[in-house]
Design a protein around this motif. Sequence first.
Motif, PDB file in Angstrom:
ATOM      1  N   LEU A  45       0.793   7.135   7.403  1.00 23.37           N
ATOM      2  CA  LEU A  45      -0.056   7.500   7.276  1.00 23.37           C
ATOM      3  C   LEU A  45      -0.599   6.941   5.937  1.00 23.37           C
ATOM      4  CD1 LEU A  45      -3.234   7.260   8.789  1.00 23.37           C
ATOM      5  CD2 LEU A  45      -3.600  10.184   8.616  1.00 23.37           C
ATOM      6  N   GLY A  46      -1.258   5.639   5.627  1.00 31.77           N
ATOM      7  CA  GLY A  46      -1.448   5.936   4.287  1.00 31.77           C
ATOM      8  C   GLY A  46      -2.749   5.019   3.893  1.00 31.77           C
ATOM      9  N   VAL A  47      -3.279   5.633   2.795  1.00 31.37           N
ATOM     10  CA  VAL A  47      -4.984   4.862   3.185  1.00 31.37           C
ATOM     11  C   VAL A  47      -5.374   4.488   1.454  1.00 31.37           C
ATOM     12  CG1 VAL A  47      -7.775   4.902   3.368  1.00 31.37           C
ATOM     13  CG2 VAL A  47      -6.163   6.056   4.959  1.00 31.37           C
ATOM     14  N   ARG A  48      -5.558   3.322   1.465  1.00 35.38           N
ATOM     15  CA  ARG A  48      -5.816   2.914  -0.328  1.00 35.38           C
ATOM     16  C   ARG A  48      -6.243   4.039  -0.932  1.00 35.38           C
ATOM     17  NH1 ARG A  48      -4.511  -2.676  -0.883  1.00 35.38           N
ATOM     18  NH2 ARG A  48      -4.545  -4.115   0.458  1.00 35.38           N
ATOM     19  N   ARG A  49      -5.503   4.138  -2.345  1.00 34.35           N
ATOM     20  CA  ARG A  49      -5.993   5.934  -2.531  1.00 34.35           C
ATOM     21  C   ARG A  49      -7.834   5.629  -2.968  1.00 34.35           C
ATOM     22  NH1 ARG A  49      -2.117   8.451  -4.529  1.00 34.35           N
ATOM     23  NH2 ARG A  49      -0.138   7.207  -5.157  1.00 34.35           N
ATOM     24  N   ASP A  50      -8.310   4.145  -3.573  1.00 34.25           N
ATOM     25  CA  ASP A  50      -9.598   4.292  -3.794  1.00 34.25           C
ATOM     26  C   ASP A  50     -10.574   4.277  -2.193  1.00 34.25           C
ATOM     27  OD1 ASP A  50      -8.625   1.747  -2.902  1.00 34.25           O
ATOM     28  OD2 ASP A  50     -10.358   0.266  -3.456  1.00 34.25           O
ATOM     29  N   LEU A  51     -10.064   4.560  -0.474  1.00 30.78           N
ATOM     30  CA  LEU A  51     -10.512   4.865  -0.001  1.00 30.78           C
ATOM     31  C   LEU A  51     -10.523   5.887   0.425  1.00 30.78           C
ATOM     32  CD1 LEU A  51     -10.053   0.913   1.219  1.00 30.78           C
ATOM     33  CD2 LEU A  51     -11.740   1.843   0.428  1.00 30.78           C
ATOM     34  N   ILE A  87       1.056  -1.068  -0.183  1.00 28.08           N
ATOM     35  CA  ILE A  87       0.262  -0.082   0.084  1.00 28.08           C
ATOM     36  C   ILE A  87       1.156   1.547  -0.034  1.00 28.08           C
ATOM     37  CG2 ILE A  87      -1.738   1.354   1.496  1.00 28.08           C
ATOM     38  CD1 ILE A  87      -2.818  -1.585   2.404  1.00 28.08           C
ATOM     39  N   GLY A  88       2.245   0.626   0.922  1.00 27.51           N
ATOM     40  CA  GLY A  88       2.861   2.643   0.853  1.00 27.51           C
ATOM     41  C   GLY A  88       3.583   2.442  -0.368  1.00 27.51           C
ATOM     42  N   GLU A  89       3.731   1.646  -1.422  1.00 24.66           N
ATOM     43  CA  GLU A  89       4.691   1.211  -2.430  1.00 24.66           C
ATOM     44  C   GLU A  89       3.660   2.331  -3.509  1.00 24.66           C
ATOM     45  OE1 GLU A  89       8.221  -1.990  -3.572  1.00 24.66           O
ATOM     46  OE2 GLU A  89       5.249  -2.487  -3.578  1.00 24.66           O
TER      47      GLU A  89
END
Length: 170
Positions: free
Chosen positions: A94-100, A28-30
Amino acid sequence: MLPQHPHDEETPRIREMSIDDLPEVFHIGEELFTAEYSQSLYRTWDEYEITTLFNSDNELCIVAEHEERILGFALGTTVKKHGSPWKYGYLVWLGVRRDLQKMHVGERLFKELKRRFKEQGVRMIIIDTSADNKPAIKFFQKHGFDNIQEHVYMTLNLSKRSKKKPVKKP
């Protein structure tokens, strides 16, 4: 489909990251923290960064999951400055999947990390982001962050050949 309201029964669960989550969190971070995102960032997204945080402060490494799918993560640590009685919390990633990203997953992760920081006696949380990362700045201002200070980071690319001026002979 994820619920739109944070109080729905199917709200993503926030939990401590486990060693089995490392590959998915890294992936996810990548997708989020690409070279374009952080061209001159002094820290880069890599396996070492995640494993170091996980091994030193695993209770501050959390994920949001829904139906066994990781939706996002928050990775933090604590810092004590020499000569200061304060303990600082540092939200490193802090990372969240782009679609969410519009579904309050980041907000839930941040609130849980903030709760954990308080539990550990943290008096101030520090974050950093690029000066042009408007969505991140807006997100953190919404959560009470202020006192924006810009830092200057400079780079010297040693892989580029320098153009030497020809030496004139007398």
